[in-house]
Design a protein around this motif. Structure first.
Motif, PDB file in Angstrom:
ATOM      1  N   TRP A  35       0.903  -1.211  -0.057  1.00  0.00           N
ATOM      2  CA  TRP A  35      -0.064   0.054   0.017  1.00  0.00           C
ATOM      3  C   TRP A  35       0.840   1.153   0.074  1.00  0.00           C
ATOM      4  O   TRP A  35       0.449   2.230  -0.415  1.00  0.00           O
ATOM      5  N   GLY A  47      -0.945   4.150  -3.003  1.00  0.00           N
ATOM      6  CA  GLY A  47      -1.797   5.416  -2.938  1.00  0.00           C
ATOM      7  C   GLY A  47      -1.316   6.528  -3.250  1.00  0.00           C
ATOM      8  O   GLY A  47      -1.821   7.572  -4.048  1.00  0.00           O
ATOM      9  N   THR A  73      -4.087   2.951   3.516  1.00  0.00           N
ATOM     10  CA  THR A  73      -3.410   4.151   2.610  1.00  0.00           C
ATOM     11  C   THR A  73      -2.384   4.949   3.459  1.00  0.00           C
ATOM     12  O   THR A  73      -2.647   4.756   4.775  1.00  0.00           O
TER      13      THR A  73
END
Length: 299
Positions: free
Chosen positions: A3, A7, A84
């Motif tokens: 992640w 993002g 995120t």
């Protein structure tokens, strides 16, 4: 850490709840306490990890140098990534995690130093990270591919991977990129693994012929493997958005004084070659952030 840059790379906007009142330590309180609480990701070699009961990694060593420069002891706050990076900043810099709402770090490491990310907005036009100051770039990172020369003679182009199985971390930027480039012709060759380390191990074991991850991760794993058949590719990544990015730190927006103090210490460590030495100690190439790169007009 799949992640971590997904993002950032695609700049996904998400709504952020209003901050509850959480006690953020002021600069004077930090100095009086005698310790600096730094958030960094757990199990994330070569940046931050535990080895033989000791905290190690380039981020750990750099944070210790920064704390020493302020005559403070380093206190680590190991964090597990949220979905995120925005969530991580919320949980550990300005609001607190619901499981430990009163635990905040004074500063967080390995945060993208990027204007677009800093001023990212949600669907209402509100700044997602308005309570965060991102500062102090200390490293430039980029993507890297490695391959086994017993199965690939040369990897001069990503297009070679259309004919060879390649291991990637699931839901990572390399996964999304390789699945879409060249009209998706590499997608059928992708093998997904829970971590970049698992993908690299699969290459060592002959399950795949190549792997792609952050350069720091690849170089660390290459050094640990000590396998002369694993080579670093020198290829470009056509049609890829964010290929190179700078990484820095983050504090609560009310704690700019701490940011200024850390920036002052960091600049000296960079210009004196201390930061480069930290990276070299882990077998990593060090690339200066854009802020410190000498331009022709500056000479």
């Amino acid at each position: 850490m799949r992640w971590l840059l997904v993002g950032f790379w695609v700049l996904i906007c998400c709504a952020t709840a209003q901050a509850d009142v959480v006690k953020v330590r002021a600069f004077d309180d930090i100095m009086e306490s005698g310790f600096l609480k730094v958030a960094m990701y757990e199990n994330f070699p070569p940046y931050s990890f535990m080895a033989d009961g000791e905290a190690r990694g380039v981020d750990v060593d750099l944070a210790r140098k920064l704390a020493d420069g302020l005559d403070l002891k380093l206190e680590l706050l190991w964090v597990t990534p949220d979905e995120t990076l925005d969530g991580d900043l919320r949980n550990f810099i300005w609001k607190g995690h619901y499981l430990r709402p009163n635990v905040l770090a004074d500063v967080m490491m390995r945060v993208p130093y990027d204007r677009d990310f800093s001023y990212k907005q949600n669907e209402l036009g509100e700044l997602i990270n308005e309570l965060v100051v991102m500062f102090g770039p200390y490293q430039r990172e980029r993507w890297q591919t490695a391959y086994d020369d017993r199965r690939i003679d040369e990897l001069s182009s990503v297009g070679v991977l259309r004919y060879h199985p390649v291991g990637v971390e699931v839901e990572s930027v390399p996964s999304f990129y390789l699945a879409s480039v060249f009209n998706g012709s590499i997608a059928k060759m992708l093998h997904h693994y829970p971590t970049a380390q698992a993908a690299f191990a699969a290459m060592q074991g002959g399950e795949v012929d190549a792997t792609m991850a952050m350069r720091g991760e690849i170089e660390w794993m290459l050094g640990q493997a000590a396998d002369g058949h694993i080579k670093l590719a020198d290829n470009a990544y056509p049609n890829m958005g964010k290929q190179v990015w700078d990484l820095g730190m983050a504090v609560h927006e009310s704690n700019r004084q701490l940011a200024y103090a850390l920036e002052g210490e960091l600049e000296g460590l960079i210009r004196e070659g201390v930061v480069e030495g930290i990276y070299a100690g882990y077998g990593l190439r060090y690339e200066l952030p854009e802020l410190y790169q000498v331009q022709p007009d500056d000479r």
